[in-house]
Design a protein around this motif. Structure first.
Motif, PDB file in Angstrom:
ATOM      1  N   PRO A  61       0.803  -1.362  -0.235  1.00 53.32           N
ATOM      2  CA  PRO A  61      -0.057   0.095  -0.244  1.00 53.32           C
ATOM      3  C   PRO A  61       0.886   1.316  -0.047  1.00 53.32           C
ATOM      4  N   PRO A  62       0.257   2.400  -0.425  1.00 51.64           N
ATOM      5  CA  PRO A  62       1.013   3.749  -0.472  1.00 51.64           C
ATOM      6  C   PRO A  62       1.423   4.110   0.906  1.00 51.64           C
ATOM      7  N   VAL A  63       2.353   4.952   1.011  1.00 50.04           N
ATOM      8  CA  VAL A  63       2.931   5.269   2.365  1.00 50.04           C
ATOM      9  C   VAL A  63       2.971   6.858   2.018  1.00 50.04           C
ATOM     10  N   TYR A  64       2.442   7.392   3.237  1.00 52.76           N
ATOM     11  CA  TYR A  64       2.076   8.889   3.271  1.00 52.76           C
ATOM     12  C   TYR A  64       2.942   9.570   4.346  1.00 52.76           C
ATOM     13  N   GLN A  65       3.783  10.721   3.975  1.00 50.19           N
ATOM     14  CA  GLN A  65       4.658  11.245   5.024  1.00 50.19           C
ATOM     15  C   GLN A  65       4.515  12.707   4.946  1.00 50.19           C
ATOM     16  N   VAL A  66       4.374  13.349   6.029  1.00 51.94           N
ATOM     17  CA  VAL A  66       4.442  14.878   5.848  1.00 51.94           C
ATOM     18  C   VAL A  66       5.945  15.165   6.126  1.00 51.94           C
TER      19      VAL A  66
END
Length: 220
Positions: free
Chosen positions: A168-173
């Motif tokens: 799955p996609p990984v999101y990071q600020v």
């Protein structure tokens, strides 16, 4: 009739009984006086009900999931800010000097919130029918141009990863900037062995959505 009262009548389609209510709806907290936040809380719910009712009647064969995607797309902060700009709302915002210097008059967050606050003010003075009429007038072209219920970019990216047997996609600020009342977030989304993309937004959710959309474009 004052210029502001005339603008309210011409733009919202109602004659204000208590002009102070509409002044409050356009007053930012930086003025250190009664601001729009309570009215925005109310107007957000009125907008949601008006839009949900409209969609329910307009698309009688669509399931709940598709109606929800339509609703979320149409009442997003970015769309509310578009409506605000079309109304010429920026010229009527009541901002403190620092907020104005920081660009709050063109902030999606502020403009979108004030549109909802004005809807809340209309609802209190003139009832649901008047607020609903305003929503239908301002959003009609947007609703009619939705040929089908939009798929959220994050959901589409998740489906792409699953279809291509990727994690799955990984999101990071990766960055946060701007003043407290008008922040900007940068988010990077990545799919291992496929690619990554970054985007900005006025909220973490908005930046994640924009980043997912950017990565989808790369993967086409």
């Amino acid at each position: 009739m004052s210029d502001f009262a005339g603008w309210i009548k011409a733009t919202l389609g109602v004659t204000p009984k208590d002009l102070g209510l509409y002044e409050r709806a356009t007053t930012h907290s930086s003025r250190e006086e009664a601001d729009y936040e309570r009215l925005e809380f109310l107007g957000d719910r009125v907008l949601g009900l008006a839009m949900a009712t409209w969609l329910y009647k307009r698309f009688p064969d669509e399931p709940e999931g598709k109606l929800s995607w339509r609703l979320n797309a149409l009442v997003s902060g970015a769309v509310c800010a578009e409506v605000a700009r079309e109304m010429g709302l920026g010229a009527h915002l009541r901002l403190g000097k620092q907020a104005r210097d920081d660009g709050a008059a063109d902030s999606d967050n502020v403009l979108g919130d004030v549109v909802e606050a004005l809807i809340g003010a209309m609802y209190l003075e003139h009832g649901f029918a008047a607020a609903e009429a305003f929503v239908r007038h301002q959003w009609e072209d947007r609703l009619d141009h939705q040929q089908r219920a939009p798929q959220h970019p994050k959901s589409a990216l998740q489906e792409w990863a699953a279809a291509h047997r990727r994690k799955p996609p990984v999101y990071q600020v990766t960055d946060r900037s701007g003043p407290q009342h008008s922040p900007r977030f940068t988010v990077t989304v990545s799919i291992r062995n496929a690619g990554e993309a970054s985007a900005e937004g006025a909220s973490k959710q908005e930046a994640e959505t924009a980043a997912a959309k950017a990565l989808l474009e790369q993967l086409k």
